[in-house]
Write a protein that holds these residues in place. Structure first.
Motif, short mmCIF file in Angstrom:
data_model
loop_
_atom_site.label_atom_id
_atom_site.label_comp_id
_atom_site.label_asym_id
_atom_site.label_seq_id
_atom_site.Cartn_x
_atom_site.Cartn_y
_atom_site.Cartn_z
N PHE A 162 31.11 46.98 39.29
CA PHE A 162 30.91 45.78 40.08
C PHE A 162 31.44 44.58 39.33
O PHE A 162 31.64 44.62 38.13
CB PHE A 162 29.43 45.58 40.46
CG PHE A 162 28.52 45.27 39.29
CD1 PHE A 162 28.31 43.97 38.89
CD2 PHE A 162 27.87 46.29 38.62
CE1 PHE A 162 27.47 43.67 37.83
CE2 PHE A 162 27.04 46.02 37.56
CZ PHE A 162 26.84 44.70 37.16
N LYS A 163 31.68 43.52 40.06
CA LYS A 163 32.17 42.28 39.46
C LYS A 163 31.17 41.18 39.74
O LYS A 163 30.70 41.03 40.87
CB LYS A 163 33.53 41.91 40.05
CG LYS A 163 34.20 40.77 39.33
CD LYS A 163 35.62 40.61 39.80
CE LYS A 163 36.32 39.52 39.02
NZ LYS A 163 37.70 39.35 39.43
N LEU A 164 30.83 40.43 38.72
CA LEU A 164 29.84 39.38 38.82
C LEU A 164 30.52 38.05 39.15
O LEU A 164 31.39 37.61 38.43
CB LEU A 164 29.09 39.27 37.49
CG LEU A 164 28.01 38.21 37.36
CD1 LEU A 164 26.86 38.51 38.30
CD2 LEU A 164 27.51 38.15 35.93
N TYR A 165 30.13 37.44 40.28
CA TYR A 165 30.66 36.14 40.67
C TYR A 165 29.54 35.11 40.58
O TYR A 165 28.44 35.35 41.06
CB TYR A 165 31.17 36.16 42.11
CG TYR A 165 32.49 36.85 42.28
CD1 TYR A 165 33.67 36.18 42.00
CD2 TYR A 165 32.56 38.15 42.72
CE1 TYR A 165 34.89 36.81 42.17
CE2 TYR A 165 33.77 38.79 42.88
CZ TYR A 165 34.92 38.11 42.61
OH TYR A 165 36.12 38.73 42.78
N GLN A 166 29.84 33.97 39.97
CA GLN A 166 28.88 32.87 39.86
C GLN A 166 29.62 31.56 40.10
O GLN A 166 30.83 31.50 39.98
CB GLN A 166 28.25 32.84 38.47
CG GLN A 166 27.60 34.14 38.07
CD GLN A 166 27.00 34.05 36.70
OE1 GLN A 166 25.82 33.81 36.59
NE2 GLN A 166 27.78 34.23 35.67
#
Length: 111
Positions: free
Chosen positions: A73-77
């Motif tokens: 998964f890729k973490l977007y903030q």
């Protein structure tokens, strides 16, 4: 619309008592992806970078596992200062794996 005579709006017969409740706000942390939603955590007070890191530690892995995307998964903030702090970026670098070989599944954070 209410019709009254001029200067009578504050007379007792024109007033009705009401009871007000609450009035505060509630902060929450949550995440979602195309595979579903992750944990939702209620936050009692203002959060600094250390509090935000604790929230990530408690929820990222569990949420990704709940959605079935733990391995990739890729973490977007957003650019909030607590998200971009050195301690949070360093933690995310080592604990949020993502693959460049194929399109990563996305884990989006809402704060």
């Amino acid at each position: 619309m209410v019709w009254r005579r001029p200067n009578t709006e504050l007379k007792l017969r024109n007033l009705r008592a009401t009871v007000k409740h609450g009035g505060g706000t509630q902060l929450v942390w949550g995440c979602m992806s195309s595979f579903g939603t992750g944990n939702l955590e209620l936050i009692d007070s203002k959060v600094n970078k250390y509090g935000y890191l604790d929230i990530l530690k408690r929820n990222i892995r569990q949420s990704a596992q709940k959605m079935g995307i733990l391995a990739n998964f890729k973490l977007y903030q957003d650019k909030d200062p607590k998200h971009t702090s050195h301690i949070c970026r360093l933690w995310a670098l080592y604990h949020c794996p993502w693959s460049l070989k194929r399109q990563p599944k996305v884990l989006t954070l809402i704060l």
